[in-house]
Design a protein around this motif. Structure first.
Motif, PDB file in Angstrom:
ATOM      1  N   LEU A 299      -7.219 -17.427   1.069  1.00 31.20           N
ATOM      2  CA  LEU A 299      -8.145 -16.522   1.767  1.00 31.20           C
ATOM      3  C   LEU A 299      -9.509 -16.710   1.097  1.00 31.20           C
ATOM      4  CD1 LEU A 299      -8.645 -14.208   3.834  1.00 31.20           C
ATOM      5  CD2 LEU A 299      -8.142 -12.598   1.997  1.00 31.20           C
ATOM      6  N   ILE A 300     -10.339 -17.515   1.719  1.00 31.35           N
ATOM      7  CA  ILE A 300     -11.574 -17.942   1.058  1.00 31.35           C
ATOM      8  C   ILE A 300     -12.745 -17.015   1.352  1.00 31.35           C
ATOM      9  CG2 ILE A 300     -12.528 -19.452   2.863  1.00 31.35           C
ATOM     10  CD1 ILE A 300     -13.068 -21.534   0.662  1.00 31.35           C
ATOM     11  N   ARG A 301     -12.580 -16.115   2.304  1.00 32.75           N
ATOM     12  CA  ARG A 301     -13.732 -15.336   2.783  1.00 32.75           C
ATOM     13  C   ARG A 301     -14.458 -14.539   1.679  1.00 32.75           C
ATOM     14  NH1 ARG A 301     -13.796 -11.802   6.109  1.00 32.75           N
ATOM     15  NH2 ARG A 301     -15.577 -12.457   7.336  1.00 32.75           N
ATOM     16  N   PRO A 302     -13.735 -13.898   0.769  1.00 32.87           N
ATOM     17  CA  PRO A 302     -14.475 -13.166  -0.280  1.00 32.87           C
ATOM     18  C   PRO A 302     -15.360 -14.089  -1.132  1.00 32.87           C
ATOM     19  CG  PRO A 302     -12.224 -12.379  -0.164  1.00 32.87           C
ATOM     20  CD  PRO A 302     -12.294 -13.601   0.715  1.00 32.87           C
ATOM     21  N   MET A 303     -14.825 -15.225  -1.539  1.00 33.94           N
ATOM     22  CA  MET A 303     -15.598 -16.124  -2.392  1.00 33.94           C
ATOM     23  C   MET A 303     -16.668 -16.879  -1.603  1.00 33.94           C
ATOM     24  SD  MET A 303     -14.694 -15.784  -5.491  1.00 33.94           S
ATOM     25  CE  MET A 303     -15.554 -17.170  -6.210  1.00 33.94           C
ATOM     26  N   PHE A 304     -16.378 -17.201  -0.350  1.00 30.96           N
ATOM     27  CA  PHE A 304     -17.258 -18.070   0.428  1.00 30.96           C
ATOM     28  C   PHE A 304     -18.364 -17.285   1.129  1.00 30.96           C
ATOM     29  CE2 PHE A 304     -17.691 -21.345   3.962  1.00 30.96           C
ATOM     30  CZ  PHE A 304     -18.189 -22.337   3.144  1.00 30.96           C
ATOM     31  N   TYR A 305     -18.004 -16.129   1.641  1.00 33.28           N
ATOM     32  CA  TYR A 305     -18.961 -15.337   2.435  1.00 33.28           C
ATOM     33  C   TYR A 305     -19.293 -13.994   1.776  1.00 33.28           C
ATOM     34  CZ  TYR A 305     -17.218 -18.311   6.313  1.00 33.28           C
ATOM     35  OH  TYR A 305     -16.840 -19.343   7.113  1.00 33.28           O
ATOM     36  N   ASP A 306     -18.827 -13.770   0.564  1.00 25.75           N
ATOM     37  CA  ASP A 306     -18.915 -12.431  -0.032  1.00 25.75           C
ATOM     38  C   ASP A 306     -18.294 -11.375   0.884  1.00 25.75           C
ATOM     39  OD1 ASP A 306     -20.257 -13.236  -2.345  1.00 25.75           O
ATOM     40  OD2 ASP A 306     -22.189 -13.229  -1.279  1.00 25.75           O
ATOM     41  N   ALA A 307     -17.252 -11.752   1.555  1.00 27.67           N
ATOM     42  CA  ALA A 307     -16.647 -10.841   2.526  1.00 27.67           C
ATOM     43  C   ALA A 307     -15.839  -9.752   1.823  1.00 27.67           C
ATOM     44  CB  ALA A 307     -15.737 -11.617   3.470  1.00 27.67           C
ATOM     45  N   TYR A 308     -15.815  -8.601   2.437  1.00 26.02           N
ATOM     46  CA  TYR A 308     -15.046  -7.466   1.923  1.00 26.02           C
ATOM     47  C   TYR A 308     -13.766  -7.337   2.739  1.00 26.02           C
ATOM     48  CZ  TYR A 308     -14.073  -2.621   0.461  1.00 26.02           C
ATOM     49  OH  TYR A 308     -13.508  -1.485  -0.052  1.00 26.02           O
ATOM     50  N   HIS A 309     -12.633  -7.340   2.062  1.00 22.74           N
ATOM     51  CA  HIS A 309     -11.369  -7.033   2.738  1.00 22.74           C
ATOM     52  C   HIS A 309     -10.765  -5.802   2.089  1.00 22.74           C
ATOM     53  CE1 HIS A 309     -10.631 -10.593   5.330  1.00 22.74           C
ATOM     54  NE2 HIS A 309     -11.501 -11.152   4.507  1.00 22.74           N
ATOM     55  N   ARG A 310     -10.355  -4.849   2.897  1.00 19.54           N
ATOM     56  CA  ARG A 310      -9.650  -3.687   2.360  1.00 19.54           C
ATOM     57  C   ARG A 310      -8.332  -4.157   1.763  1.00 19.54           C
ATOM     58  NH1 ARG A 310      -7.467   0.224   5.504  1.00 19.54           N
ATOM     59  NH2 ARG A 310      -7.793  -1.021   7.381  1.00 19.54           N
ATOM     60  N   ILE A 311      -7.978  -3.574   0.620  1.00 24.69           N
ATOM     61  CA  ILE A 311      -6.732  -3.946  -0.051  1.00 24.69           C
ATOM     62  C   ILE A 311      -5.939  -2.676  -0.330  1.00 24.69           C
ATOM     63  CG2 ILE A 311      -5.719  -5.045  -2.095  1.00 24.69           C
ATOM     64  CD1 ILE A 311      -8.394  -6.536  -2.474  1.00 24.69           C
ATOM     65  N   LYS A 312      -4.635  -2.771  -0.188  1.00 22.46           N
ATOM     66  CA  LYS A 312      -3.802  -1.601  -0.488  1.00 22.46           C
ATOM     67  C   LYS A 312      -2.554  -2.029  -1.240  1.00 22.46           C
ATOM     68  CE  LYS A 312      -2.190   2.435   2.075  1.00 22.46           C
ATOM     69  NZ  LYS A 312      -2.327   2.967   3.440  1.00 22.46           N
ATOM     70  N   ASN A 313      -2.147  -1.196  -2.173  1.00 24.60           N
ATOM     71  CA  ASN A 313      -0.869  -1.427  -2.850  1.00 24.60           C
ATOM     72  C   ASN A 313       0.210  -0.752  -2.022  1.00 24.60           C
ATOM     73  OD1 ASN A 313       1.346  -1.650  -4.453  1.00 24.60           O
ATOM     74  ND2 ASN A 313       0.475  -0.570  -6.226  1.00 24.60           N
ATOM     75  N   ILE A 314       0.973  -1.541  -1.278  1.00 27.43           N
ATOM     76  CA  ILE A 314       1.968  -0.949  -0.379  1.00 27.43           C
ATOM     77  C   ILE A 314       3.295  -0.683  -1.083  1.00 27.43           C
ATOM     78  CG2 ILE A 314       1.047  -1.676   1.876  1.00 27.43           C
ATOM     79  CD1 ILE A 314       2.791  -4.186   1.670  1.00 27.43           C
ATOM     80  N   SER A 315       3.370  -1.002  -2.359  1.00 25.06           N
ATOM     81  CA  SER A 315       4.620  -0.762  -3.098  1.00 25.06           C
ATOM     82  C   SER A 315       4.584   0.546  -3.889  1.00 25.06           C
ATOM     83  CB  SER A 315       4.896  -1.903  -4.082  1.00 25.06           C
ATOM     84  OG  SER A 315       5.097  -3.109  -3.399  1.00 25.06           O
ATOM     85  N   ASN A 316       3.392   1.163  -3.968  1.00 31.08           N
ATOM     86  CA  ASN A 316       3.287   2.365  -4.813  1.00 31.08           C
ATOM     87  C   ASN A 316       2.292   3.339  -4.182  1.00 31.08           C
ATOM     88  OD1 ASN A 316       3.715   4.046  -6.999  1.00 31.08           O
ATOM     89  ND2 ASN A 316       2.284   2.955  -8.360  1.00 31.08           N
ATOM     90  N   LEU A 317       2.638   3.771  -2.964  1.00 24.46           N
ATOM     91  CA  LEU A 317       1.689   4.540  -2.152  1.00 24.46           C
ATOM     92  C   LEU A 317       1.257   5.846  -2.814  1.00 24.46           C
ATOM     93  CD1 LEU A 317       3.363   3.950   1.317  1.00 24.46           C
ATOM     94  CD2 LEU A 317       1.227   2.947   0.473  1.00 24.46           C
ATOM     95  N   ASN A 318       2.129   6.406  -3.669  1.00 25.95           N
ATOM     96  CA  ASN A 318       1.779   7.679  -4.300  1.00 25.95           C
ATOM     97  C   ASN A 318       1.333   7.519  -5.753  1.00 25.95           C
ATOM     98  OD1 ASN A 318       2.415   9.129  -1.925  1.00 25.95           O
ATOM     99  ND2 ASN A 318       4.593   8.882  -2.425  1.00 25.95           N
ATOM    100  N   GLY A 319       1.180   6.265  -6.174  1.00 27.83           N
ATOM    101  CA  GLY A 319       0.758   6.038  -7.556  1.00 27.83           C
ATOM    102  C   GLY A 319      -0.650   6.574  -7.790  1.00 27.83           C
ATOM    103  N   SER A 320      -0.950   6.950  -9.028  1.00 30.26           N
ATOM    104  CA  SER A 320      -2.287   7.498  -9.292  1.00 30.26           C
ATOM    105  C   SER A 320      -3.322   6.393  -9.132  1.00 30.26           C
ATOM    106  CB  SER A 320      -2.353   8.087 -10.697  1.00 30.26           C
ATOM    107  OG  SER A 320      -1.913   7.115 -11.616  1.00 30.26           O
ATOM    108  N   GLU A 321      -4.513   6.790  -8.718  1.00 24.88           N
ATOM    109  CA  GLU A 321      -5.531   5.793  -8.398  1.00 24.88           C
ATOM    110  C   GLU A 321      -6.189   5.257  -9.663  1.00 24.88           C
ATOM    111  OE1 GLU A 321      -8.114   7.659  -5.549  1.00 24.88           O
ATOM    112  OE2 GLU A 321      -6.851   6.965  -3.892  1.00 24.88           O
ATOM    113  N   ARG A 322      -6.346   3.945  -9.706  1.00 23.35           N
ATOM    114  CA  ARG A 322      -7.021   3.315 -10.845  1.00 23.35           C
ATOM    115  C   ARG A 322      -7.957   2.232 -10.327  1.00 23.35           C
ATOM    116  NH1 ARG A 322      -3.474   1.818 -15.800  1.00 23.35           N
ATOM    117  NH2 ARG A 322      -5.608   1.729 -16.578  1.00 23.35           N
ATOM    118  N   ILE A 323      -8.841   1.783 -11.227  1.00 26.26           N
ATOM    119  CA  ILE A 323      -9.843   0.806 -10.786  1.00 26.26           C
ATOM    120  C   ILE A 323      -9.460  -0.593 -11.261  1.00 26.26           C
ATOM    121  CG2 ILE A 323     -12.275   0.116 -10.981  1.00 26.26           C
ATOM    122  CD1 ILE A 323     -12.782   3.192 -11.501  1.00 26.26           C
ATOM    123  N   TYR A 324      -9.430  -1.518 -10.317  1.00 26.05           N
ATOM    124  CA  TYR A 324      -8.993  -2.873 -10.624  1.00 26.05           C
ATOM    125  C   TYR A 324      -9.980  -3.909 -10.084  1.00 26.05           C
ATOM    126  CZ  TYR A 324      -4.379  -0.725 -11.278  1.00 26.05           C
ATOM    127  OH  TYR A 324      -3.329   0.054 -11.695  1.00 26.05           O
TER     128      TYR A 324
END
Ligand code: PLP
Length: 403
Positions: A299-324
């Protein structure tokens, strides 16, 4: 919109493995319906831009919806024919190809869109007015979200400048070329409906110079929302304005022209979900990295176009929010996203990148000798594997061992 649920995505990741591209066919159909409904009061045709996502099953599905196809290479034309598009439903819009490739398109009977005076001249000399053509103009309008995807500005290699109209007319008059269409495509990610309307005004001016004209092609560049609150092209407003403009043109000139569009991203972007696995969590002095089993080779769009894609952790929907910071495994800077708030990511969790249908798999490569991902098409809730993951043999497939 019939989005795929988190549970479905986790199941697909488990069943087919990661990294995995998943396309939800029903969302493609819904996007197509939106276009049809926005332009229902004018004579519009939609040519899906094949280069956004060209898996043969996706093409067959889009064919079944009744859309047409825009192709930028002769191979895309052949894929389109294989997928069941009849030649009249294919538009060939190449750039910087040699005359032989245009000629091949003509032999295959597809609509031709020519964007170079030298080719126009060769075509006219060889075929005169025996085969209809469309001319791609450069309207010199700055549109598009990013320099790499802006195609209508003064420095762009695309189209024939509107200032060269006299030269074009000379070629048309001398060779008897049969010009049935004029085209513009000013780039991708155009938020502002006015860019299209401005372009349309230019096209209407040009139209009066081509008495055999049947359609005006306004290209594409419809923006889709990549992040919450993102501005997108207002298709309904555009539909109303374009319809109004064509009505006025008809009133003024007595000519009823068709309007053509070439939506790529709009048709398939949101239908696509890219699933990856968190391989490692790596805490450095400054950052918490999530290292996933993918990279810009997939998926080259972020590096090539500075594109933003929403990302979600679908394995830990209720996990506390942290910055990554989410990074790939390619051996150079390979960052999907900086400073993203995600539900706590643990090694082995599945993450999803949304809006990955357009220019995702299509721009993937085997860089770092990594396999390209598998692809799955979900149709009416049922998942079909439509491309196997690469295997080790694929890496060597066309190599010739001489040592
Ligand atoms: C890329 C391209 C499109 C599609 O653009 P999107 O932004 O994906 O809708 C349409 N027409 C031409 C000629 C293109 O090159």
């Amino acid at each position: 919109m019939s989005y795929l649920s988190n549970e479905t995505l986790v199941q697909l990741a488990q069943e087919f493995g990661t990294p995995l591209y998943v396309y939800n066919a029903n969302q493609i159909s819904e996007q197509h319906e939106k276009l049809k409904s926005a332009f229902s009061n004018c004579n519009a045709r939609f040519f899906y831009a094949c280069k956004a996502l060209s898996n043969i099953n996706v093409l067959k599905y889009i064919e079944s919806l009744g859309a047409s196809l825009d192709c930028v290479s002769i191979n895309e034309v052949k894929l389109g024919l294989k997928a069941g598009f009849t030649p009249d439903r294919i538009l060939f819009t190449p750039n910087c190809v040699d005359f032989a490739e245009i000629d091949e398109g003509k032999q295959l009977g597809v609509n031709l869109n020519i964007d170079n005076i030298s080719i126009l001249e060769q075509f006219g000399t060889k075929y005169g007015g025996s085969y209809p053509i469309c001319i791609r103009f450069n309207p010199h309008i700055m549109g598009g979200g990013n320099y790499k995807i802006s195609t209508g500005h003064i420095d762009s290699k695309f189209g024939i400048s509107i200032h060269q109209l006299r030269h074009i007319e000379r070629v048309v008059k001398t060779t008897g070329l049969h010009v049935t269409g004029i085209h513009m495509h000013t780039g991708s990610d155009i938020k502002d409906v006015n860019v299209f309307l401005q372009g349309l005004e230019v096209m209407f001016d040009l139209a009066t110079h081509f008495p055999q004209l049947e359609f005006i092609d306004l290209g594409s560049g419809f923006k889709v929302p990549y992040q919450d609150g993102d501005v997108q092209t207002d298709i309904v407003l555009l539909g109303n304005k374009v319809t109004e403009a064509f009505r006025a043109y008809q009133k003024e000139t007595g000519k009823e022209l068709q309007v053509w569009f070439e939506p790529g991203k709009f048709m398939v972007s949101e239908s696509g979900y890219f699933l990856v696995k968190a391989n490692v969590i790596k805490q450095t002095t400054a950052t918490v990295f999530v290292g996933v089993n993918s990279g810009f080779n997939h998926l080259i769009r972020p590096m090539f176009y500075d594109a933003y894609h929403r990302i979600k952790n679908i394995s830990n929907l209720n996990g506390s929010e942290r910055i990554y910071t989410v990074v790939g495994n390619i051996c150079e800077t390979d960052t999907f996203a900086w400073d993203r708030t995600l539900n706590e990511v643990r090694e082995g969790d599945f993450l999803v990148f949304y809006n990955a249908g357009a220019y995702g798999f299509e721009m993937s490569s085997n860089f770092n000798s990594r396999f390209k991902p598998a692809e799955v098409l979900v149709l009416d809730g049922k998942a079909h594997l439509i491309r196997k993951r690469d295997t080790f043999e694929d890496l060597l497939k066309n190599q010739i061992e001489v040592l």
